[in-house]
Design a protein around this motif. Structure first.
Motif, PDB file in Angstrom:
ATOM      1  N   VAL A   1       4.130  -7.928   1.260  1.00  0.00           N
ATOM      2  CA  VAL A   1       3.401  -7.432   0.092  1.00  0.00           C
ATOM      3  C   VAL A   1       2.057  -6.899   0.584  1.00  0.00           C
ATOM      4  CG1 VAL A   1       2.398  -7.994  -2.154  1.00  0.00           C
ATOM      5  CG2 VAL A   1       4.499  -9.132  -1.406  1.00  0.00           C
ATOM      6  N   SER A   2       1.673  -5.707   0.127  1.00  0.00           N
ATOM      7  CA  SER A   2       0.402  -5.136   0.553  1.00  0.00           C
ATOM      8  C   SER A   2      -0.204  -4.300  -0.563  1.00  0.00           C
ATOM      9  CB  SER A   2       0.574  -4.282   1.813  1.00  0.00           C
ATOM     10  OG  SER A   2       1.416  -3.173   1.553  1.00  0.00           O
ATOM     11  N   GLY A   3      -1.514  -4.186  -0.527  1.00  0.00           N
ATOM     12  CA  GLY A   3      -2.214  -3.375  -1.513  1.00  0.00           C
ATOM     13  C   GLY A   3      -3.536  -2.884  -0.962  1.00  0.00           C
ATOM     14  N   SER A   4      -3.908  -1.656  -1.332  1.00  0.00           N
ATOM     15  CA  SER A   4      -5.185  -1.065  -0.929  1.00  0.00           C
ATOM     16  C   SER A   4      -5.804  -0.385  -2.146  1.00  0.00           C
ATOM     17  CB  SER A   4      -4.992  -0.033   0.185  1.00  0.00           C
ATOM     18  OG  SER A   4      -4.423  -0.611   1.336  1.00  0.00           O
ATOM     19  N   TYR A   5      -7.078  -0.660  -2.362  1.00  0.00           N
ATOM     20  CA  TYR A   5      -7.811   0.009  -3.441  1.00  0.00           C
ATOM     21  C   TYR A   5      -9.062   0.638  -2.843  1.00  0.00           C
ATOM     22  CZ  TYR A   5     -10.823   0.781  -7.463  1.00  0.00           C
ATOM     23  OH  TYR A   5     -11.655   1.354  -8.395  1.00  0.00           O
ATOM     24  N   ALA A   6      -9.238   1.933  -3.070  1.00  0.00           N
ATOM     25  CA  ALA A   6     -10.384   2.658  -2.525  1.00  0.00           C
ATOM     26  C   ALA A   6     -11.196   3.275  -3.656  1.00  0.00           C
ATOM     27  CB  ALA A   6      -9.921   3.749  -1.568  1.00  0.00           C
TER      28      ALA A   6
END
Length: 305
Positions: free
Chosen positions: A81-86
């Motif tokens: 599971v992975s997530g990126s918020y920019a």
């Protein structure tokens, strides 16, 4: 072939996983920051417009089943599971060129097992949301998968290849998947993990290592341009020094300070026929500036690498 989009697909699939699969829960939380730098147009003219880049990343792997063969090599199933918020601020642009937010979140299933004394196979499939946060639709959902055949030359060197499938360009498309992981031994160590990073470091004490790094990362988002579904890719390559502190047996703190080597956006048609077309002009980019990051990693594997 669009090199930027290809690299983002490979990174998103997680083909940079270590050849020695993690046998316990592992994960990373990371924050990185690029201060304001000038926008450089496609005709190489440096403008007075500026943008920065702030990002939070979280990823972890949870083994569902782990067994070992007679030689001690793992056969496992795991969920990733992975997530990126920019978040970006864009100043002094006459028109809106870049988004102010990007979100990438995905969940995937990974299976790895040995198939001979020196070969192993790694299969993976993932589904995720890749959006600029303006309007989330079914077009923002991307599905990817792949199978890699990995040659383990020794415990520190592995090379893999195989087909990768992605619907990034509207219809399922098969691309070549490449995996390379090399780690030298000794006090001074070189680690090449294609396509994610290259590290060269010195183990100065049992709990402290100083590394020089070159690292590639990026994000993807489906965007709407003139009522057409387009794919926006963001790619950055950074270089710097990375002191690494071991906080016990399972937790590591990494600090990175350096500079951006390249930072650019690319907008691509999602039509398959346009994927192989050469662009008439290069993608816009940003001037070189400073880079900083802090990351906390943990690995609760029960079997030593």
């Amino acid at each position: 072939m669009k090199i930027l989009q290809y690299c983002l697909i490979i990174i998103g699939l997680g083909l940079s996983l270590k050849a020695s699969a993690q046998t316990g829960i592992s994960g990373t939380i990371k924050a990185d920051y690029v201060p304001f730098s000038n926008y450089i147009r496609a005709d190489s003219v440096k403008t007075g417009s500026t943008s920065n880049f702030k990002r939070m990343q979280l990823g972890f792997s949870i083994p569902l089943s782990v067994k070992t063969d007679s030689s001690g090599r793992p056969k496992m199933w795991a969920v990733n599971v992975s997530g990126s918020y920019a978040k970006m601020e864009n100043r002094d642009y006459g028109t809106k060129l870049f988004p102010t937010e990007l979100l990438n979140a995905q969940v995937g299933l990974v299976h790895m097992r040995p198939i001979s004394r020196t070969w192993s196979i790694m299969a993976m499939a993932s589904v995720g949301v890749y959006t600029d946060m303006e309007k989330v639709t079914g077009d923002d959902i991307l599905v990817q998968g792949g199978v890699l055949f990995i040659k383990n030359f020794n415990p520190r060197l592995a090379l893999g290849f195989g087909p990768v499938v992605s619907n990034t360009f509207g219809v399922p498309m098969v691309l070549p998947g490449i995996y390379f992981n090399w780690l030298t031994a000794g006090r001074y160590r070189l680690h090449v993990n294609f396509p994610e990073n290259i590290e060269f470091g010195a183990q100065l004490s049992p709990s402290f290592e100083l590394k020089s790094v070159v690292e590639l990362s990026g994000m993807t988002a489906e965007v709407n341009r003139d009522d057409k579904s387009m794919l926006l890719g963001y790619l950055q390559i950074v270089a710097g020094l990375r002191p690494e502190f071991k906080l016990g047996k399972s937790v590591t703190l990494q600090l990175t300070a350096g500079t951006t080597l390249t930072r650019q956006f690319s907008t691509t048609s999602r039509k398959l026929k346009d994927f192989f077309k050469a662009k008439e002009q290069k993608d816009p980019s940003f001037s070189t500036t400073a880079y900083g990051a802090v990351a906390l990693k943990w690995n609760l594997s029960k079997i030593k690498k």
